[in-house]
Design an enzyme around this catalytic site. Sequence first.
Site, PDB file in Angstrom:
ATOM      1  N   LYS A   9       0.819  -1.214   0.000  1.00 38.50           N
ATOM      2  CA  LYS A   9       0.000   0.000   0.000  1.00 38.50           C
ATOM      3  C   LYS A   9       0.865   1.282   0.000  1.00 38.50           C
ATOM      4  O   LYS A   9       2.062   1.228   0.312  1.00 38.50           O
ATOM      5  CB  LYS A   9      -0.930  -0.012   1.221  1.00 38.50           C
ATOM      6  CG  LYS A   9      -2.002  -1.108   1.155  1.00 38.50           C
ATOM      7  CD  LYS A   9      -3.011  -0.935   2.276  1.00 38.50           C
ATOM      8  CE  LYS A   9      -4.106  -1.990   2.208  1.00 38.50           C
ATOM      9  NZ  LYS A   9      -5.166  -1.752   3.221  1.00 38.50           N
ATOM     10  N   TYR A  49     -12.368  -1.367  -4.111  1.00 35.74           N
ATOM     11  CA  TYR A  49     -12.954  -1.600  -2.785  1.00 35.74           C
ATOM     12  C   TYR A  49     -14.481  -1.474  -2.780  1.00 35.74           C
ATOM     13  O   TYR A  49     -15.073  -1.186  -1.733  1.00 35.74           O
ATOM     14  CB  TYR A  49     -12.353  -0.622  -1.778  1.00 35.74           C
ATOM     15  CG  TYR A  49     -10.977  -1.021  -1.268  1.00 35.74           C
ATOM     16  CD1 TYR A  49     -10.787  -2.186  -0.523  1.00 35.74           C
ATOM     17  CD2 TYR A  49      -9.862  -0.218  -1.503  1.00 35.74           C
ATOM     18  CE1 TYR A  49      -9.531  -2.544  -0.047  1.00 35.74           C
ATOM     19  CE2 TYR A  49      -8.598  -0.568  -1.022  1.00 35.74           C
ATOM     20  CZ  TYR A  49      -8.440  -1.733  -0.291  1.00 35.74           C
ATOM     21  OH  TYR A  49      -7.204  -2.091   0.190  1.00 35.74           O
ATOM     22  N   PHE A  57     -15.641   3.789   6.644  1.00 36.16           N
ATOM     23  CA  PHE A  57     -14.250   4.106   6.332  1.00 36.16           C
ATOM     24  C   PHE A  57     -13.973   4.186   4.826  1.00 36.16           C
ATOM     25  O   PHE A  57     -12.826   4.432   4.419  1.00 36.16           O
ATOM     26  CB  PHE A  57     -13.310   3.092   6.995  1.00 36.16           C
ATOM     27  CG  PHE A  57     -13.577   1.646   6.628  1.00 36.16           C
ATOM     28  CD1 PHE A  57     -13.088   1.094   5.457  1.00 36.16           C
ATOM     29  CD2 PHE A  57     -14.320   0.834   7.481  1.00 36.16           C
ATOM     30  CE1 PHE A  57     -13.334  -0.233   5.134  1.00 36.16           C
ATOM     31  CE2 PHE A  57     -14.569  -0.498   7.159  1.00 36.16           C
ATOM     32  CZ  PHE A  57     -14.071  -1.027   5.980  1.00 36.16           C
ATOM     33  N   THR A  91      -5.826  -7.159  10.368  1.00 41.59           N
ATOM     34  CA  THR A  91      -6.045  -5.899   9.637  1.00 41.59           C
ATOM     35  C   THR A  91      -5.505  -4.707  10.413  1.00 41.59           C
ATOM     36  O   THR A  91      -4.878  -3.812   9.849  1.00 41.59           O
ATOM     37  CB  THR A  91      -7.549  -5.708   9.370  1.00 41.59           C
ATOM     38  OG1 THR A  91      -8.039  -6.867   8.683  1.00 41.59           O
ATOM     39  CG2 THR A  91      -7.815  -4.481   8.519  1.00 41.59           C
ATOM     40  N   ASN A 112      -2.145   0.216   6.776  1.00 45.37           N
ATOM     41  CA  ASN A 112      -1.725  -1.082   7.305  1.00 45.37           C
ATOM     42  C   ASN A 112      -0.801  -1.850   6.356  1.00 45.37           C
ATOM     43  O   ASN A 112      -0.735  -3.079   6.399  1.00 45.37           O
ATOM     44  CB  ASN A 112      -2.943  -1.917   7.734  1.00 45.37           C
ATOM     45  CG  ASN A 112      -3.858  -2.262   6.579  1.00 45.37           C
ATOM     46  OD1 ASN A 112      -3.680  -1.775   5.470  1.00 45.37           O
ATOM     47  ND2 ASN A 112      -4.837  -3.109   6.838  1.00 45.37           N
ATOM     48  N   HIS A 115      -2.233  -5.434   1.547  1.00 45.31           N
ATOM     49  CA  HIS A 115      -3.574  -5.984   1.334  1.00 45.31           C
ATOM     50  C   HIS A 115      -3.432  -7.412   0.828  1.00 45.31           C
ATOM     51  O   HIS A 115      -2.465  -7.730   0.140  1.00 45.31           O
ATOM     52  CB  HIS A 115      -4.342  -5.160   0.292  1.00 45.31           C
ATOM     53  CG  HIS A 115      -5.575  -5.843  -0.212  1.00 45.31           C
ATOM     54  ND1 HIS A 115      -6.777  -5.780   0.463  1.00 45.31           N
ATOM     55  CD2 HIS A 115      -5.790  -6.646  -1.291  1.00 45.31           C
ATOM     56  CE1 HIS A 115      -7.676  -6.504  -0.203  1.00 45.31           C
ATOM     57  NE2 HIS A 115      -7.105  -7.026  -1.266  1.00 45.31           N
ATOM     58  N   GLU A 126      -9.913  -9.698  -7.869  1.00 43.97           N
ATOM     59  CA  GLU A 126      -8.875  -8.690  -7.630  1.00 43.97           C
ATOM     60  C   GLU A 126      -7.704  -8.845  -8.603  1.00 43.97           C
ATOM     61  O   GLU A 126      -7.171  -7.842  -9.102  1.00 43.97           O
ATOM     62  CB  GLU A 126      -8.409  -8.769  -6.170  1.00 43.97           C
ATOM     63  CG  GLU A 126      -9.503  -8.318  -5.210  1.00 43.97           C
ATOM     64  CD  GLU A 126      -9.137  -8.446  -3.741  1.00 43.97           C
ATOM     65  OE1 GLU A 126      -9.960  -8.032  -2.910  1.00 43.97           O
ATOM     66  OE2 GLU A 126      -8.028  -8.941  -3.416  1.00 43.97           O
TER      67      GLU A 126
HETATM   68  P1  CMP Z   1      -7.646  -4.254   3.401  1.00 43.35           P
HETATM   69  O1  CMP Z   1      -7.191  -5.655   3.668  1.00 43.35           O
HETATM   70  O2  CMP Z   1      -6.993  -3.545   2.273  1.00 43.35           O
HETATM   71  O3  CMP Z   1      -9.235  -4.263   3.149  1.00 43.35           O
HETATM   72  C1  CMP Z   1     -10.041  -3.130   3.434  1.00 43.35           C
HETATM   73  C2  CMP Z   1      -9.301  -2.059   4.140  1.00 43.35           C
HETATM   74  O4  CMP Z   1     -10.074  -1.085   4.780  1.00 43.35           O
HETATM   75  C3  CMP Z   1      -8.490  -2.685   5.258  1.00 43.35           C
HETATM   76  O5  CMP Z   1      -7.412  -3.412   4.717  1.00 43.35           O
HETATM   77  C4  CMP Z   1      -8.125  -1.468   6.086  1.00 43.35           C
HETATM   78  O6  CMP Z   1      -6.917  -0.890   5.673  1.00 43.35           O
HETATM   79  C5  CMP Z   1      -9.240  -0.472   5.775  1.00 43.35           C
HETATM   80  N1  CMP Z   1     -10.004  -0.107   6.960  1.00 43.35           N
HETATM   81  C6  CMP Z   1     -10.080   1.126   7.477  1.00 43.35           C
HETATM   82  N2  CMP Z   1     -10.869   1.142   8.540  1.00 43.35           N
HETATM   83  C7  CMP Z   1     -11.311  -0.112   8.732  1.00 43.35           C
HETATM   84  C8  CMP Z   1     -12.166  -0.720   9.691  1.00 43.35           C
HETATM   85  N3  CMP Z   1     -12.719  -0.030  10.690  1.00 43.35           N
HETATM   86  N4  CMP Z   1     -12.387  -2.051   9.575  1.00 43.35           N
HETATM   87  C9  CMP Z   1     -11.831  -2.760   8.547  1.00 43.35           C
HETATM   88  N5  CMP Z   1     -11.009  -2.233   7.606  1.00 43.35           N
HETATM   89  C10 CMP Z   1     -10.756  -0.911   7.712  1.00 43.35           C
END
Ligand code: CMP
Length: 137
Positions: A9, A49, A57, A91, A112, A115, A126
């Site tokens: 990311k 997404y 979010f 996550t 984070n 992904h 994806e």
């Molecule tokens: P990712 O695995 O990329 O999939 C969705 C993304 O939403 C997740 O990682 C997080 O980076 C982001 N995200 C932000 N806020 C939240 C939340 N409250 N719960 C879950 N995912 C979140």
Amino acid sequence: MERTFAIVKPDAVEKNVIGRVLNRIEEEGFKVVAMRMVNLSRTDAEGFYAVHEERPFFNDLTQFMSSGPAVVMCLERDGAIAKWREVMGATNPEEAAEGTLRKQLGTNIERNATHGSDAPETAATEIAYFFGGIDLR
Ligand code: CMP
């Protein structure tokens, strides 16, 4: 053999740790089938997404994902989907186990670092969002 989809990311690219993520991918026995650096538009991120469209979010997430370059990959290994999720960790980096990429490189639940696909159907969707047949032989 199974394939999954992975992203380094924008926060991890900004931190200059693409190589660390790739090292770990190779150490864990994944083959990098396809890889590219991308600059997602807001619309690209919203499309990727789309399943999270109704979540609170969504706006922040798509803003962040289109804020700078990211590296997208198709990875292959036995049990690739579950293994990549294990290597990434939870996550939320604060909840991720020691030694996981998100624990080591993540900042918060949004920033984070990485992904990974959560199931075979999402992996297929994806991978196809970013790569065509020629890339995936
Ligand atoms: P990712 O695995 O990329 O999939 C969705 C993304 O939403 C997740 O990682 C997080 O980076 C982001 N995200 C932000 N806020 C939240 C939340 N409250 N719960 C879950 N995912 C979140």
